[in-house]
Design an enzyme around this catalytic site. Sequence first.
Site: not given
Length: 398
Positions: A225, A173
Amino acid sequence: MAAADAVADEFQRLYGYAPEGVWAAPGRVNLIGEYTDVNDGFVLPLALPHTAVAAVARRTDGVLRVHSGDVGQGVVELRVDALAPGSGAGWAAYPAGVVWALREAGHPFTGADLHLTSTVPTGAGLSSSAALEVVTALALAELYGLGLTHPELAVLAQRAENAYVGVPCGVMDQMASACCAEGHALHLDTRDLTRRQVPFDLAAHGLQLLVVDTRVRHALGDGAYAERRAGCEAGARALGVRTLREVPYAHLLDALARLSGTVLSRGTTPGPPPEEIRRYVRHVVGDNHRVERTIALLDAGDPRGVGPVLTEGHRSLRDDLRVSCPELDLVVQASDAAGALGARMTGGGFGGSAVVLVESGGGADAVTEAVTGAFAAAGHAPPRVFPAVASAGARRLA
């Protein structure tokens, strides 16, 4: 430059003096390669035109003041020398974490005033947090003359999110926000951070990439996650490799067979059961291969061929990694029925967004209508649909 002027004007109103500059960093959408970055693998994101914008000026008194034009609260004031992981501060933890990471890396910092605003949808899997981190890192690095490259800024921003905010994300990201180029997708090898800008001109082929924001918000700090990351690490240990990147796709079936006969160690903390670990391994090794297939298709001038790879990737995320949700599955189903070339969820999952490859014009209209109608029929809130245009990475605006 109107947006930069507006942010600078608001900074002046808040703090009573003009900023030293205005910077922007984009959100991103990932075309293919999910949960591969936490396994030293390959990803293929592109920057969106949606950005976080920061007006910034230095201070000399050890105070950090941050304000968001998108959050209903006033200026947050923090002492630079008191910043520490786990100290909270809500949304302000993202810019504060960057300051902490810069200081931890030995860079001088005597304080700053920041005003931030963002058009990146939050919770949509489009890296709104990374955009905040990267724009803060770029602004402070330039103001303080730190001489850091964009990849180095991305690594610092990732450390802020990992260690300060507490989300065990990979580096994709932040690298996408910092390093993407207009008109290109970024082929990133997350093991050594080598990168290649892959031309991504869908319009020249009569195609368009749509982003469908389901408006289902996720929270990656809730453990799901981290559990999948731990499961991947357990699979790598059982296979005798450092990360799953080291498992070639040609050897995947052999690796899965070996895992079937192996007692998988979960370490000292509870983790996913062995069958889940096998599914995680199958997804990660398979998605690394899907990135390579996608790049080969783009290099060969066949972006239409990417469609089936996207849909295959969604099945893997849904069935093996199990990070999809009913709304994301509905996007893929409705898009396929309306004639899309391919579709998949993107980002960390459990909500967020999907990408859909369509023919331009009528194809995009048909998919948008089909997805919107399917959501209405299912009683879901209307999705947000917009085109993904490969845009520039982090830069100074003024």
